[in-house]
Design an enzyme around this catalytic site. Sequence first.
Site, mmCIF file in Angstrom:
data_model
loop_
_atom_site.group_PDB
_atom_site.id
_atom_site.type_symbol
_atom_site.label_atom_id
_atom_site.label_comp_id
_atom_site.label_asym_id
_atom_site.label_seq_id
_atom_site.Cartn_x
_atom_site.Cartn_y
_atom_site.Cartn_z
ATOM 1 N N VAL A 15 0.849 -1.187 0.000
ATOM 2 C CA VAL A 15 0.000 0.000 0.000
ATOM 3 C C VAL A 15 0.885 1.237 0.000
ATOM 4 O O VAL A 15 1.690 1.418 0.926
ATOM 5 C CB VAL A 15 -0.934 0.047 1.227
ATOM 6 C CG1 VAL A 15 -1.874 1.251 1.134
ATOM 7 C CG2 VAL A 15 -1.731 -1.235 1.368
ATOM 8 N N ASP A 64 9.674 7.866 -1.307
ATOM 9 C CA ASP A 64 8.942 8.750 -2.206
ATOM 10 C C ASP A 64 8.565 7.936 -3.442
ATOM 11 O O ASP A 64 9.437 7.401 -4.131
ATOM 12 C CB ASP A 64 9.851 9.931 -2.577
ATOM 13 C CG ASP A 64 9.199 10.920 -3.529
ATOM 14 O OD1 ASP A 64 8.123 10.620 -4.092
ATOM 15 O OD2 ASP A 64 9.779 12.005 -3.731
ATOM 16 N N ASN A 91 -2.033 4.108 -4.093
ATOM 17 C CA ASN A 91 -2.931 5.011 -3.385
ATOM 18 C C ASN A 91 -2.316 6.385 -3.125
ATOM 19 O O ASN A 91 -3.048 7.360 -2.946
ATOM 20 C CB ASN A 91 -3.329 4.374 -2.045
ATOM 21 C CG ASN A 91 -3.976 5.364 -1.108
ATOM 22 O OD1 ASN A 91 -5.116 5.768 -1.292
ATOM 23 N ND2 ASN A 91 -3.232 5.801 -0.087
ATOM 24 N N ARG A 124 5.771 -0.231 -11.927
ATOM 25 C CA ARG A 124 7.040 -0.707 -12.491
ATOM 26 C C ARG A 124 7.834 -1.505 -11.452
ATOM 27 O O ARG A 124 8.470 -2.511 -11.764
ATOM 28 C CB ARG A 124 7.866 0.475 -12.991
ATOM 29 C CG ARG A 124 9.193 0.065 -13.641
ATOM 30 C CD ARG A 124 9.949 1.259 -14.179
ATOM 31 N NE ARG A 124 9.272 1.855 -15.313
ATOM 32 C CZ ARG A 124 8.647 3.030 -15.293
ATOM 33 N NH1 ARG A 124 8.604 3.735 -14.171
ATOM 34 N NH2 ARG A 124 8.064 3.497 -16.361
ATOM 35 N N TYR A 155 -4.961 18.216 -10.027
ATOM 36 C CA TYR A 155 -5.526 16.981 -9.474
ATOM 37 C C TYR A 155 -6.340 16.250 -10.532
ATOM 38 O O TYR A 155 -6.193 15.034 -10.718
ATOM 39 C CB TYR A 155 -6.386 17.304 -8.258
ATOM 40 C CG TYR A 155 -6.888 16.088 -7.525
ATOM 41 C CD1 TYR A 155 -6.038 15.371 -6.691
ATOM 42 C CD2 TYR A 155 -8.203 15.657 -7.657
ATOM 43 C CE1 TYR A 155 -6.481 14.242 -6.013
ATOM 44 C CE2 TYR A 155 -8.661 14.536 -6.987
ATOM 45 C CZ TYR A 155 -7.794 13.830 -6.163
ATOM 46 O OH TYR A 155 -8.231 12.716 -5.495
ATOM 47 N N LYS A 159 -5.356 12.583 -12.072
ATOM 48 C CA LYS A 159 -6.216 11.425 -11.832
ATOM 49 C C LYS A 159 -6.769 10.859 -13.143
ATOM 50 O O LYS A 159 -6.925 9.641 -13.284
ATOM 51 C CB LYS A 159 -7.362 11.802 -10.886
ATOM 52 C CG LYS A 159 -6.924 11.964 -9.433
ATOM 53 C CD LYS A 159 -6.357 10.666 -8.867
ATOM 54 C CE LYS A 159 -6.040 10.756 -7.390
ATOM 55 N NZ LYS A 159 -5.515 9.492 -6.840
#
Length: 296
Positions: A15, A64, A91, A124, A155, A159
């Site tokens: 996650v 990161d 996420n 990846r 944003y 997305k």
Amino acid sequence: MPVTDSPLCGRTAVVTGAARGLGAAMARELSARGAKVALLGREERGLARLRDTLPGVSEFWEVDVTDDRGMARAGEDVRARLGPPSVVIANAGVAEGGPFADSDPAVWRRVVEVNLIGSAATARTFVGDLFTTSGYFLQVASLASINAAPMMSAYCASKAGAESFAQALRAEVAHRRVGVGIAYINWTDTDMIRDADQYAVLRELRGHMPPPARKVYPVEYVAGRLVTAIERRRPSVYVPRWLRATQLVRAAMPTVVTMLSRRELPRLAAVEPFEATGLLGAGGRADQADSRTRHG
């Protein structure tokens, strides 16, 4: 659901953006269903606190998602400690608001880097493992992937790009028995959304949405729906469910949004001038602070 009844039991799940908000809630849900959870994120203390509260096996990595080398190192460590992942959840995300004309180029770019490039870097890093495990990759997208809104250009662009990336990846890896899902979520009760409501323009824009579209959903509810979709290897999941209907009118939505914006934005600007928000939420501030540290 008892953990022994879940297909996630004993499997490794990664996650990103796990230190808080939806990422942390999904990590808790995955762990409760018996998964071994690899927590990736920017806030070491938050990741450590979460790791210590999870009932099952879990480890954390401060990384990161836009750092390819850092992600590669984390991926190697995840395999060594927890085994090859069967589930990977992209996420990690940040947001900023305000007029595009006045936006800070570095902040605008950072939103795209984390939300789009970070998702690709995550895929990846772990797609080879998903080939081995016949696993599943979940891209956390948004209503913003379907319908762009004013004052949220970075944003929405990021997305929409993440959605398109996931669709392309799905077609590319289907013959390798890897599933790729897209989670379309609306307003979720995280610090990012609570921070957005502190800015008049974003608060008012949400307030002018139809009542079902402005509702904020508990993060635990959203996380539960997404983890159930992972168990079932769904190609898409919509939270709330009615968001699926927006796909049917997707082509018409930009025209409607433009008409409403032409009427409402001048009125809102007369009440309070629009301003750039910077990265929203505690997670956004942590990302910005770390970026300043890296660049001196």
